[in-house]
Design a protein around this motif. Structure first.
Motif, mmCIF file in Angstrom:
data_model
loop_
_atom_site.group_PDB
_atom_site.id
_atom_site.type_symbol
_atom_site.label_atom_id
_atom_site.label_comp_id
_atom_site.label_asym_id
_atom_site.label_seq_id
_atom_site.Cartn_x
_atom_site.Cartn_y
_atom_site.Cartn_z
ATOM 1 N N LEU A 179 0.823 -1.212 0.000
ATOM 2 C CA LEU A 179 0.000 0.000 0.000
ATOM 3 C C LEU A 179 0.857 1.262 0.000
ATOM 4 C CD1 LEU A 179 -2.900 -0.926 2.442
ATOM 5 C CD2 LEU A 179 -3.080 -0.470 -0.005
ATOM 6 N N GLN A 205 -8.833 0.259 -0.577
ATOM 7 C CA GLN A 205 -8.526 1.599 -0.085
ATOM 8 C C GLN A 205 -9.580 2.593 -0.573
ATOM 9 O OE1 GLN A 205 -6.452 1.569 2.536
ATOM 10 N NE2 GLN A 205 -5.036 3.085 1.730
ATOM 11 N N GLY A 229 -0.946 5.711 1.484
ATOM 12 C CA GLY A 229 -0.814 4.291 1.797
ATOM 13 C C GLY A 229 -0.453 4.003 3.232
ATOM 14 N N VAL A 281 -4.881 2.441 6.376
ATOM 15 C CA VAL A 281 -5.657 1.381 5.734
ATOM 16 C C VAL A 281 -7.139 1.626 6.007
ATOM 17 C CG1 VAL A 281 -6.118 -1.097 5.633
ATOM 18 C CG2 VAL A 281 -3.768 -0.255 5.981
#
Length: 382
Positions: free
Chosen positions: A39, A89, A115, A118
């Motif tokens: 992420l 996301q 990122g 979450v």
């Protein structure tokens, strides 16, 4: 389906990043757990910003739904793990971006885009799956806020998410009219959870709310207006679920074309058999039809079409694309034979992963009901 040049360039950009940056990180992740390094890489590369229509110079302008579909289809053809990490996301954070107070947006969205945060979309409950209006998670008044009591189940990214978009009942016995959406921190007092082991390419879990406190600033949209927040989010994301399965089906079909064109059988290649060739033709046609439905729905959303048209198009896209992808992957397994069932084979992987999208964000039968409802509404509307 031919795409405009800017969309082709955008897909090429996303594909290059997926191959060079995302695949190694996806392969290093633990199955069924949030892959935070993946992420963060998506954030650094601009992929998470692109979820909402932002970003690289090659990106189409003012085309959030179309761009979302392009991203999901492109990355899904290479890695279902990377694709679902990216998509979740967006699903978890879009209600915050769409309906959150300015301070709430500033608190969560920058971290989602980078990122570092979450996000998770927490709608489904043990007794409220397809019938989302039957939510029982109670939001009981507590001063100027509420206390959440109850349970959510089959929630993507749970219990590891840093922020949840949670839908709770603020007014009893009112079905859809009494639901409110809240942004709830993952470390809130009274919030616990556990992982569930499901046939899915992404982490899923259960959440329990034991008096979790939420205040007026945590409300997304209006009190008792949470169902509208959920449906607007699903209208955007349902076509992209179809795009996700298009990517899987495309990968399966490409692998199968290569296989039958080189596999020797009956004194020639499998592709020489008319039955096999016809299977290829049917799969390719079905895939192309599904792609047209998906991108028609995305473009209707981006064009600001009437709500009923957007909802119907999104339902058609999700229904037809997910069902078609399941059928295509299944047929590709059949044409490969036993080797496709070996653990680690591309088709074995896709065969497992293609099943869940026919259920989440509204199961196939729910999509059919939505389509029929909108057709009848159109008939009676002057």
């Amino acid at each position: 389906m031919n795409l405009p040049e800017d969309e082709r360039e955008f897909c090429a950009w996303a594909r290059e990043l997926a191959v060079t940056e995302l695949l190694p990180l996806a392969e290093q992740g633990d199955e069924g757990r949030v892959n935070r390094p993946l992420l963060r890489a998506m954030g650094r590369l601009g992929l998470l910003r692109a979820l909402f229509g932002g970003a690289p110079e090659s990106a189409p302008e003012d085309a959030a739904a179309t761009q979302l579909c392009l991203l999901r289809e492109t990355i899904a053809a290479l890695s279902t793990e990377a694709e679902t990490a990216l998509a979740l996301q967006g699903l978890g954070s879009y209600p915050i971006l769409q309906s959150g107070r300015p301070d709430t947006v500033r608190r969560w969205i920058p971290g989602v885009v980078s990122g570092e945060v979450v996000a998770s979309f927490a709608l489904t409950e043990p007794g409220a799956g397809s019938d989302a209006a039957a939510l029982a998670l109670a939001a009981e008044a507590d001063g100027d806020g509420w206390r959440l009591h109850g349970e959510k189940a089959w929630i993507s990214n749970a219990p590891e998410a840093d922020v949840y978009t949670v839908f709770a009942r603020t007014t009893p016995d009112t079905r859809a009219r009494g639901v409110t959406a809240f942004a709830v921190p993952g470390d809130a007092a009274g919030l616990t959870g556990e992982h569930l082991d499901l046939l899915s390419p992404h982490p899923i879990g259960r959440l329990r709310f034991d008096g979790v406190r939420v205040g007026p600033d945590d409300v997304l949209g209006e009190v008792d207006g949470g169902f509208r927040v959920a449906m607007r989010t699903l209208d955007l994301f349902r076509p992209s679920v179809g795009a996700f399965t298009l990517g899987m089906a495309r990968a399966a079909l490409d692998a199968t074309i290569d296989h039958v064109a080189t596999r020797e059988a009956y004194g020639g290649h499998l592709a020489d058999q008319q039955a096999v060739a016809h299977h290829l033709a049917r799969m390719a046609t079905r895939l192309e039809a599904a792609r047209h439905l998906v991108y028609a729905a995305a473009r209707a959303y981006d064009a600001g079409s009437p709500q009923g048209e957007v909802t119907k198009s999104a339902a058609m896209a999700k229904y037809f694309a997910t069902e078609s992808a399941q059928a295509i992957v299944d047929q590709c397994v059949q044409l490969h034979g036993a080797r496709a069932l070996e653990r680690g084979h591309l088709l074995e992987h896709l065969y497992r992963d293609v099943r869940a999208p026919r259920i989440y964000e509204g199961a196939t039968d729910v999509q059919l009901s939505i389509i029929a409802r909108e057709l009848l509404r159109e008939r009676t509307t002057p």
